[in-house]
Scaffold this motif. Structure first.
Motif, PDB file in Angstrom:
ATOM      1  N   THR A   1      18.941   3.244  39.824  1.00 20.52           N
ATOM      2  CA  THR A   1      19.274   4.190  40.882  1.00 20.52           C
ATOM      3  C   THR A   1      18.691   5.588  40.645  1.00 20.52           C
ATOM      4  OG1 THR A   1      21.396   4.486  39.778  1.00 20.52           O
ATOM      5  CG2 THR A   1      21.360   3.016  41.663  1.00 20.52           C
ATOM      6  N   SER A   2      18.092   5.816  39.472  1.00 24.42           N
ATOM      7  CA  SER A   2      17.396   7.093  39.274  1.00 24.42           C
ATOM      8  C   SER A   2      16.209   7.193  40.229  1.00 24.42           C
ATOM      9  CB  SER A   2      16.867   7.222  37.845  1.00 24.42           C
ATOM     10  OG  SER A   2      17.882   6.970  36.916  1.00 24.42           O
ATOM     11  N   CYS A   3      15.654   6.049  40.625  1.00 24.74           N
ATOM     12  CA  CYS A   3      14.487   6.047  41.522  1.00 24.74           C
ATOM     13  C   CYS A   3      14.799   5.395  42.867  1.00 24.74           C
ATOM     14  CB  CYS A   3      13.322   5.283  40.901  1.00 24.74           C
ATOM     15  SG  CYS A   3      12.733   5.987  39.362  1.00 24.74           S
ATOM     16  N   HIS A   4      15.533   4.292  42.814  1.00 25.24           N
ATOM     17  CA  HIS A   4      15.834   3.560  44.048  1.00 25.24           C
ATOM     18  C   HIS A   4      17.120   4.094  44.653  1.00 25.24           C
ATOM     19  CE1 HIS A   4      12.817   0.316  43.473  1.00 25.24           C
ATOM     20  NE2 HIS A   4      13.098   0.432  42.191  1.00 25.24           N
ATOM     21  N   GLY A   5      17.020   5.211  45.355  1.00 21.99           N
ATOM     22  CA  GLY A   5      18.199   5.745  46.021  1.00 21.99           C
ATOM     23  C   GLY A   5      18.561   4.863  47.197  1.00 21.99           C
TER      24      GLY A   5
ATOM     25  N   ALA B   1      16.236   5.437  49.883  1.00 19.40           N
ATOM     26  CA  ALA B   1      14.837   5.504  49.488  1.00 19.40           C
ATOM     27  C   ALA B   1      13.955   4.827  50.536  1.00 19.40           C
ATOM     28  CB  ALA B   1      14.646   4.845  48.136  1.00 19.40           C
ATOM     29  N   ALA B   2      12.767   5.355  50.652  1.00 25.55           N
ATOM     30  CA  ALA B   2      11.793   4.800  51.598  1.00 25.55           C
ATOM     31  C   ALA B   2      10.430   5.259  51.135  1.00 25.55           C
ATOM     32  CB  ALA B   2      12.071   5.312  53.001  1.00 25.55           C
TER      33      ALA B   2
ATOM     34  N   GLY C   1       7.464   5.670  49.081  1.00 26.72           N
ATOM     35  CA  GLY C   1       6.939   5.402  47.750  1.00 26.72           C
ATOM     36  C   GLY C   1       7.733   4.388  46.933  1.00 26.72           C
ATOM     37  N   ILE C   2       9.050   4.373  47.085  1.00 27.10           N
ATOM     38  CA  ILE C   2       9.899   3.458  46.321  1.00 27.10           C
ATOM     39  C   ILE C   2      10.911   2.860  47.304  1.00 27.10           C
ATOM     40  CG2 ILE C   2      11.580   3.246  44.444  1.00 27.10           C
ATOM     41  CD1 ILE C   2      10.288   5.736  43.167  1.00 27.10           C
TER      42      ILE C   2
ATOM     43  N   GLU D   1      -0.160   6.826  46.125  1.00 28.22           N
ATOM     44  CA  GLU D   1       1.079   6.047  45.989  1.00 28.22           C
ATOM     45  C   GLU D   1       1.930   6.585  44.845  1.00 28.22           C
ATOM     46  OE1 GLU D   1       0.389   1.833  45.329  1.00 28.22           O
ATOM     47  OE2 GLU D   1      -0.729   1.732  47.222  1.00 28.22           O
TER      48      GLU D   1
ATOM     49  N   GLU E   1       3.650   9.607  45.932  1.00 27.34           N
ATOM     50  CA  GLU E   1       4.744   9.280  46.863  1.00 27.34           C
ATOM     51  C   GLU E   1       5.960   8.712  46.125  1.00 27.34           C
ATOM     52  OE1 GLU E   1       2.587   6.925  49.668  1.00 27.34           O
ATOM     53  OE2 GLU E   1       1.882   8.694  50.776  1.00 27.34           O
ATOM     54  N   GLU E   2       5.714   7.973  45.060  1.00 31.53           N
ATOM     55  CA  GLU E   2       6.828   7.502  44.231  1.00 31.53           C
ATOM     56  C   GLU E   2       7.627   8.688  43.700  1.00 31.53           C
ATOM     57  OE1 GLU E   2       4.550   3.657  42.207  1.00 31.53           O
ATOM     58  OE2 GLU E   2       5.330   5.252  40.928  1.00 31.53           O
TER      59      GLU E   2
ATOM     60  N   VAL F   1      10.114  10.171  46.184  1.00 30.71           N
ATOM     61  CA  VAL F   1      11.335   9.368  46.349  1.00 30.71           C
ATOM     62  C   VAL F   1      12.192   9.468  45.086  1.00 30.71           C
ATOM     63  CG1 VAL F   1      12.281   7.076  46.790  1.00 30.71           C
ATOM     64  CG2 VAL F   1      10.156   7.783  47.900  1.00 30.71           C
ATOM     65  N   TRP F   2      11.527   9.428  43.927  1.00 30.61           N
ATOM     66  CA  TRP F   2      12.274   9.582  42.684  1.00 30.61           C
ATOM     67  C   TRP F   2      13.099  10.873  42.712  1.00 30.61           C
ATOM     68  CZ3 TRP F   2      11.263  13.759  39.281  1.00 30.61           C
ATOM     69  CH2 TRP F   2      12.182  13.832  38.219  1.00 30.61           C
TER      70      TRP F   2
ATOM     71  N   SER G   1      16.165  10.499  44.885  1.00 27.24           N
ATOM     72  CA  SER G   1      17.089   9.510  44.326  1.00 27.24           C
ATOM     73  C   SER G   1      17.773  10.083  43.094  1.00 27.24           C
ATOM     74  CB  SER G   1      16.345   8.231  43.953  1.00 27.24           C
ATOM     75  OG  SER G   1      15.724   7.688  45.085  1.00 27.24           O
ATOM     76  N   MET G   2      16.999  10.765  42.288  1.00 22.75           N
ATOM     77  CA  MET G   2      17.511  11.363  41.059  1.00 22.75           C
ATOM     78  C   MET G   2      18.584  12.417  41.381  1.00 22.75           C
ATOM     79  SD  MET G   2      16.823  12.044  37.640  1.00 22.75           S
ATOM     80  CE  MET G   2      17.243  13.476  36.630  1.00 22.75           C
TER      81      MET G   2
END
Ligand SMILES: Cc1cc2nc3c(=O)[nH]c(=O)nc-3n(C[C@H](O)[C@H](O)[C@H](O)COP(=O)(O)OP(=O)(O)OC[C@H]3O[C@@H](n4cnc5c(N)ncnc54)[C@H](O)[C@@H]3O)c2cc1C
Lengths: 118, 437, 107
Positions: free
Chosen positions: A57-61, A64-65, A67-68, B416, B419-420, B423-424, B427-428
């Protein structure tokens, strides 16, 4: 003025290219189904799934949309298949290959159960 | 729906939603600071509300379903992240978008947020002293104060000098000074950056910063300005990637020199805009001086550090080697192969929270697993990353599988990767502060 | 972007001392091998020669190859027996010559 010692030091180091990642394994795709089948049947401890999912969940919120992708609420089979494809280097993505390589089948099962129930 | 009980056990049960509404309406019924009320639950106090501390507080509260009393002490009302501060510097974001509050941690997770500075830890009495004299008792303490700058590691540098020649290695005002001065540069004016010796917060950070400053100068059409990077290290994180990027995007603008060229960094003269090295004096209209670092003062004061200035921990739990009731996470800890990053701090917080819950509530303890990825932006849409998975091995947090972007990757892959990172970040922040975007 | 040389020579030395001399020039050292974004070869433009003299006598000189990275840095040592001036020259492919000099007091 007699002695001269020389060191020619390139002040900027040249970037040496490193060979790209391992080749895709051709047979892997065919094995996915069997793997999903086997791992789906493993017993899971929900508390373990909760804990194991915490780095995800640090990256996949949840929202999320781009990039991840968001993985919350995805079907367990899709999660197992994806992790298998990263493990077997069918799917590209350096982070996910590294993540998947560290997961046992029990780990994959626990994560799939956790996220599919979000 | 999680139930949050009133601490005295006599009051009504508040659901999470009702609690949130009450808090939103002014929280009149909760006027007495909760850490002064009678206790019947194990108390966990967290010092530092950054990437590590806020995550620890949130996971402790979230996963214990109200069984723990969690207090989070941070010296500021809001927290401005260092991560993505280079992206702000590059002009891709504003400061507001990297500044976050603690409201959700209080209203949705029932965490007691105390705004104040912890000045001492009484390890025998198990209390934390705030600067106003208040003592807060704990059963377990999480110490997550981040780093302190060792100003006198560079002759001529000081906290005062940092107002003119910012380090910008702590979030907020310092970063703003750097941005203002960067934006004010004229073509032909140079930047001199001094990078820190190991170990320091965010290994690729200085070099991402170089890239973002170069981006700003290039975007303004500057052709005469240079960025001199004076490094006490022979090599640095993602070096091949950064140097390739600088040559491609900013040819002739960035000059990086290691100790084989410059020798020692002899000192800085902030007023003169000069950095003296063993080789020559480098002059610039903007100096960005990033000195050596150590664990935040409170960790030093509580004697949790060793001779390195950072805190040794148990790799399986993040527990301090010096005190069984204290955990140290984030930049302040000695985390083996893990770099000092926000991602690492967030990851370590989850292991610490799991271990603390197991000790105080009897929940299951699982083997520690850690992860980190550090993304860096070199130029618009040119992102790179480095990272690993980690486990304890032979008493130390050890990388089990690592990865790093490669020179010469396609523009598509680099985009890409960037873009990651975007989102990181979101989410973080959600994972750390409980803020759902 | 101008090419600015930097040199370092000790200000003083005792007669017979071996001193360290360092010379650096900011230069992109475009090798002629790289291509720009549209695939065209970027023309070669490097510093192709360096020389150092002391009171007019040659101390050290070398040719520099296109393979050398940007901002070439040279360090060499010399034994000094008298006071005087070191002169340094760098020659660019386009014919420009960059110069620096540094005096030393020898006792
Ligand atoms: C330019 C830059 C770029 C970066 N980029 C990235 C990146 O892209 N990705 C990444 O993962 N990491 C990045 N980092 C690193 C990241 O910011 C840190 O590693 C991370 O913030 C460490 O978290 P922490 O919880 O240990 O400390 P911090 O986040 O610094 O939190 C500590 C908090 O505690 C407070 N505090 C300290 N002492 C006390 C006290 N005594 N009482 C009360 N409060 C106190 C501080 O004010 C602060 O709010 C970057 C850093 C920099 C400087």
């Amino acid at each position: 003025m007699v002695k001269v010692f020389i060191t020619l030091a390139a002040a900027m180091l040249a970037g040496l290219p490193v060979p790209a990642g391992a080749e895709e394994k051709a047979g892997a795709a065919a094995d996915v189904e069997a793997y999903v089948q086997r791992v789906s049947e493993l017993a899971v401890d929900p508390a373990y799934g909760d804990y194991l999912s915490s780095p995800c969940t640090s990256c996949h919120g949840a929202n999320a949309a781009g990039g991840i992708p968001a993985i919350q609420g995805q079907p367990a089979e899709a999660i197992i298949a994806a992790l298998y494809e990263y493990k077997s280097e069918v799917r590209e993505n350096a982070v996910m290959r590294s993540v998947a390589s560290a997961l046992s089948d029990e780990d994959v099962a626990a994560l799939a159960a956790h996220f599919s129930q979000q | 729906m999680t139930l949050i009980k009133d601490r005295r056990g006599a009051g009504p049960l508040l659901t999470r939603r009702t609690f949130g509404l009450l808090a939103g309406a002014g929280a009149a019924t909760l006027a007495l600071p909760s850490y002064l009320r009678a206790q019947d639950k194990p108390r966990v106090v967290v010092i530092g509300g950054g990437a590590g501390g806020a995550t620890a507080a949130r996971y402790l509260a979230k996963d214990s379903d109200g069984a723990l009393d969690v207090t989070l002490i941070n010296n500021t009302e809001t927290y401005t992240t260092c991560f993505f501060s280079n992206i702000y510097l590059g002009g891709y974001r504003d400061l507001q978008s990297i500044t976050h509050g603690y409201d959700a941690l209080v209203s949705q997770y029932g965490i007691n947020k105390v705004t104040g500075t912890a000045v001492a830890i009484d390890r025998d009495a198990k209390t934390v002293r705030l600067e106003d004299g208040t003592d807060i008792a704990y059963d377990r303490l999480v110490v997550a104060p981040g780093i302190d700058i060792i100003y006198d590691s560079i002759a001529g540098y000081s906290e005062e000098a940092a107002e003119t020649a910012p380090h910008a290695w702590k979030g907020g005002p310092q970063t703003e000074i750097l941005k203002t001065r960067l934006d004010a540069l004229e073509d032909g004016q140079n930047i001199v950056m001094v990078t820190p010796p190991n170990p320091y917060r965010c290994p690729p950070g200085p070099y991402e910063r170089v890239s973002m400053m170069a981006h700003v100068l290039k975007a303004k059409g500057y052709t005469q300005s240079k960025i001199f990077v004076l490094d006490p290290k022979e090599t640095f994180s993602k070096q091949a990637l950064f140097q390739e990027g600088w040559e491609t995007h900013y040819p002739g603008m960035v000059e990086w020199y290691g100790p084989d060229v410059i020798g020692e960094i002899a000192g800085v003269d902030v007023a003169a805009g000069a950095v003296e090295t063993g080789f020559d004096t480098f002059e610039g209209a903007l100096l960005n001086i990033i000195p050596a670092q150590r664990a935040g003062a409170i960790a030093v004061e509580a004697d949790l550090v060793n001779e390195t200035g950072f805190c040794p921990i148990d790799a399986a739990s993040m527990k301090s080697s010096a005190d069984e009731n204290i955990y140290v996470i984030g930049d302040a800890s000695i985390a083996g192969d893990m770099p000092k990053s926000g991602f690492s701090a967030n990851s370590q917080a989850k292991v610490a929270a799991m271990s603390i819950r197991a000790e105080l509530t009897g929940s299951s303890a699982f083997p520690a697993r850690y992860a980190n990825t550090c993304w860096s932006l070199i130029e618009t849409d040119d992102g790179v990353k480095v990272g690993a998975q980690y486990e304890p091995a032979e008493g130390k947090i050890t990388a089990t599988s690592t990865f790093v972007s490669q020179p010469g990757e396609t523009a598509e892959l680099r985009k890409e990767t960037y873009e990651e990172s975007v989102v990181w970040y979101d989410s973080m922040i959600a994972d750390t502060f409980g803020i759902t975007a | 972007m101008s090419s600015r040389p930097r040199v370092s020579v000790p200000a003083t030395a005792a007669s017979g001392d071996i001193i360290e001399i360092k010379a650096l020039i900011s230069h992109t050292m475009e090798s002629g091998q790289r291509r720009d974004a549209s695939g065209n070869r970027i023309p070669r433009k490097i510093i192709n020669a360096f020389a150092c003299t002391f009171n007019g006598e040659p101390v050290f000189s070398c040719a520099i190859e296109p393979a050398v990275a940007a901002n070439p840095f040279l360090s060499f040592s010399a034994r000094v027996t008298e006071s005087g001036t070191f002169r340094f020259t760098w020659t660019d492919d386009d014919g420009s010559v960059f110069e620096a000099e540094e005096a030393i007091e020898v006792s």
